[in-house]
Design a protein around this motif. Sequence first.
Motif, PDB file in Angstrom:
ATOM      1  N   THR A 186      -6.355  13.809   6.192  1.00 17.39           N
ATOM      2  CA  THR A 186      -5.599  13.016   5.620  1.00 17.39           C
ATOM      3  C   THR A 186      -4.926  11.906   6.200  1.00 17.39           C
ATOM      4  N   TRP A 187      -4.911  10.747   5.626  1.00 16.88           N
ATOM      5  CA  TRP A 187      -2.917  10.074   5.992  1.00 16.88           C
ATOM      6  C   TRP A 187      -2.643   9.632   5.332  1.00 16.88           C
ATOM      7  N   ALA A 188      -0.888  10.145   5.395  1.00 17.02           N
ATOM      8  CA  ALA A 188      -0.148   9.655   4.036  1.00 17.02           C
ATOM      9  C   ALA A 188      -0.082   8.183   4.782  1.00 17.02           C
ATOM     10  N   VAL A 189      -0.248   7.269   3.729  1.00 18.89           N
ATOM     11  CA  VAL A 189      -0.271   5.069   3.581  1.00 18.89           C
ATOM     12  C   VAL A 189       1.305   5.051   2.756  1.00 18.89           C
ATOM     13  N   SER A 190       2.210   3.835   2.977  1.00 18.89           N
ATOM     14  CA  SER A 190       2.989   3.313   2.821  1.00 18.89           C
ATOM     15  C   SER A 190       3.275   2.092   3.753  1.00 18.89           C
ATOM     16  N   PRO A 191       3.776   1.380   3.027  1.00 15.26           N
ATOM     17  CA  PRO A 191       4.099  -0.314   4.216  1.00 15.26           C
ATOM     18  C   PRO A 191       5.498   0.034   5.089  1.00 15.26           C
ATOM     19  N   PRO A 217       0.459  -1.312  -0.332  1.00 17.84           N
ATOM     20  CA  PRO A 217       0.158  -0.101  -0.370  1.00 17.84           C
ATOM     21  C   PRO A 217       1.276   1.211  -0.124  1.00 17.84           C
ATOM     22  N   GLU A 218      -0.015   2.009  -0.705  1.00 20.80           N
ATOM     23  CA  GLU A 218       1.085   2.790  -0.988  1.00 20.80           C
ATOM     24  C   GLU A 218      -0.120   4.418  -1.447  1.00 20.80           C
ATOM     25  N   GLY A 219      -0.274   5.645  -0.848  1.00 20.07           N
ATOM     26  CA  GLY A 219      -1.192   6.188  -1.321  1.00 20.07           C
ATOM     27  C   GLY A 219      -1.498   7.585  -0.432  1.00 20.07           C
ATOM     28  N   THR A 220      -2.704   8.261  -0.517  1.00 21.59           N
ATOM     29  CA  THR A 220      -3.497   8.636   1.201  1.00 21.59           C
ATOM     30  C   THR A 220      -4.930   8.245   0.413  1.00 21.59           C
ATOM     31  N   PHE A 221      -5.257   8.521   1.834  1.00 19.28           N
ATOM     32  CA  PHE A 221      -6.722   8.508   2.404  1.00 19.28           C
ATOM     33  C   PHE A 221      -6.859   9.207   3.380  1.00 19.28           C
ATOM     34  N   THR A 222      -7.880  10.514   2.442  1.00 17.69           N
ATOM     35  CA  THR A 222      -8.884  11.603   3.217  1.00 17.69           C
ATOM     36  C   THR A 222     -10.249  11.718   3.458  1.00 17.69           C
ATOM     37  N   VAL A 223     -10.702  12.184   4.550  1.00 17.09           N
ATOM     38  CA  VAL A 223     -12.135  11.775   4.467  1.00 17.09           C
ATOM     39  C   VAL A 223     -12.507  13.421   4.704  1.00 17.09           C
ATOM     40  N   ILE A 224     -13.799  13.836   4.620  1.00 20.22           N
ATOM     41  CA  ILE A 224     -13.951  15.226   4.203  1.00 20.22           C
ATOM     42  C   ILE A 224     -15.831  15.713   4.909  1.00 20.22           C
ATOM     43  N   THR A 225     -15.665  16.147   5.983  1.00 21.60           N
ATOM     44  CA  THR A 225     -17.205  16.188   6.565  1.00 21.60           C
ATOM     45  C   THR A 225     -17.223  17.057   6.806  1.00 21.60           C
ATOM     46  N   ASP A 226     -18.607  17.522   7.508  1.00 23.20           N
ATOM     47  CA  ASP A 226     -18.870  18.760   7.774  1.00 23.20           C
ATOM     48  C   ASP A 226     -20.501  18.971   9.367  1.00 23.20           C
ATOM     49  N   GLY A 227     -19.132  16.796   9.792  1.00 22.83           N
ATOM     50  CA  GLY A 227     -19.605  17.020  11.155  1.00 22.83           C
ATOM     51  C   GLY A 227     -18.429  17.219  12.271  1.00 22.83           C
ATOM     52  N   ALA A 228     -18.616  17.204  13.449  1.00 23.52           N
ATOM     53  CA  ALA A 228     -18.069  16.765  14.435  1.00 23.52           C
ATOM     54  C   ALA A 228     -17.016  15.762  14.460  1.00 23.52           C
ATOM     55  N   ILE A 229     -15.550  16.579  14.683  1.00 23.74           N
ATOM     56  CA  ILE A 229     -14.775  15.229  14.544  1.00 23.74           C
ATOM     57  C   ILE A 229     -14.706  14.669  15.861  1.00 23.74           C
ATOM     58  N   LEU A 230     -14.885  13.615  16.455  1.00 23.03           N
ATOM     59  CA  LEU A 230     -15.097  13.786  18.024  1.00 23.03           C
ATOM     60  C   LEU A 230     -13.581  13.181  18.433  1.00 23.03           C
ATOM     61  N   ALA A 231     -12.435  12.032  17.254  1.00 22.92           N
ATOM     62  CA  ALA A 231     -11.432  11.054  16.969  1.00 22.92           C
ATOM     63  C   ALA A 231     -11.138  11.268  15.752  1.00 22.92           C
TER      64      ALA A 231
END
Length: 281
Positions: free
Chosen positions: A262-267, A230-244
Motif C-alpha cells: 500500500t502506498w499513500a499518495v499526496s502532492p 494526486p491524493e489517495g491510495t494505491f494498493t497491490v495484492i498478490t500471491d506471488g513473491a514480492i522481489l522489490a
Amino acid sequence: MKSRILLALFAPLLLTGCLLSPGKFTSQLSLMKNGSFSYSYAGEIQMLAFSKLAEMAADEEEEFTASDCYDDDFNDRPCTEGEIAEQKAEWDANADVRKAKKAKEAEQMKMFLGGIDPSSPEAAEEFAEKLSRQKGWNKVTHKGDGLFEVDFNVSGQLSHDFAFPMIEKMPMGASFVSAILRKDGKVRIDADGFAAQGAGNPMQGMMSGAMGLAQLKSSEGEGSPNMVLPEGTFTVITDGAILANNTDEGPSRNAAGQQVLTWAVSPRTEAAPTALIDLSD
C-alpha cells in the motif's frame, strides 16, 4: 502577470499529450500466479485541455515586448526608440507566422484528443461519452473545468502488458499505472502518475508543472482554473513473491493470506510507487 506565468507553465503540457492528471482517488491492482489480474481506479481525473486554463491559453492575446539590447561588450543596455520601433515592425511582420503556428498547435491538440476539438463547448461531454464506450469505464461524469469523476474496473488474464489509462484514438502518453510482463514470469509495476515530485519520467514533470499551476492559481481570484493534485491510495495484492518494492512498511497479509502493498499518495510524494513481483511457480 500571474495569468501569463500560468500559461507559460501550461503551454508545454498542451503539446506533450501529458494532459491527464489524477485527483482524489483509490486504486488497486491484483496480480495472481494463475495469471488472473484486476485493476480499479475510482475517483477524479482531470483533462487539462478542458480546464479554464485551456480557455485562457486560447483567448490570450499576444502583446509585443521589446527584446534586450546589448553594447559592444555584450552587456545589457536600454534600447533606443529606433531599436524598439525596428523590433515592433519585425514583430508585426511575423503576425501571419504566429497565427499559422497557433493553428498548427490547435490541430496537434485535436489529434492528441482523438479528434475532439477542445474549444468546443461540448468537448468535455464528448470525451466522457467516448470513455463510457470503452470496456471498464463504468462511470464517467464531468464535474466542470475538465474534472471527471470516474469508476474504472477491469479484470482478466494478464497475458500482455497493461497500462491505465488507455483511451481510444489518443496517442499513448505517460500512464498512471503500468504492469510490464517479463518472459521469466516477473511483472514490473510502475505508478508514475501517482508521484508529483522528482524527475526521470514525463508524468512526474507534468505533475510538477501542475503543482506550480495550482500554487499560482490561488491568487488569481474568481474564475481561476481549478487544478487538482494526486491524493489517495494505491494498493497491490498478490500471491506471488514480492522481489522489490518502495513502500514505507513493506508487504502485509490480508485475510486470504495474500501479500498487500500500500502506498499513500499526496502532492508531497517524491518517488513513484514501484514493485517487482514473481508470478512464476
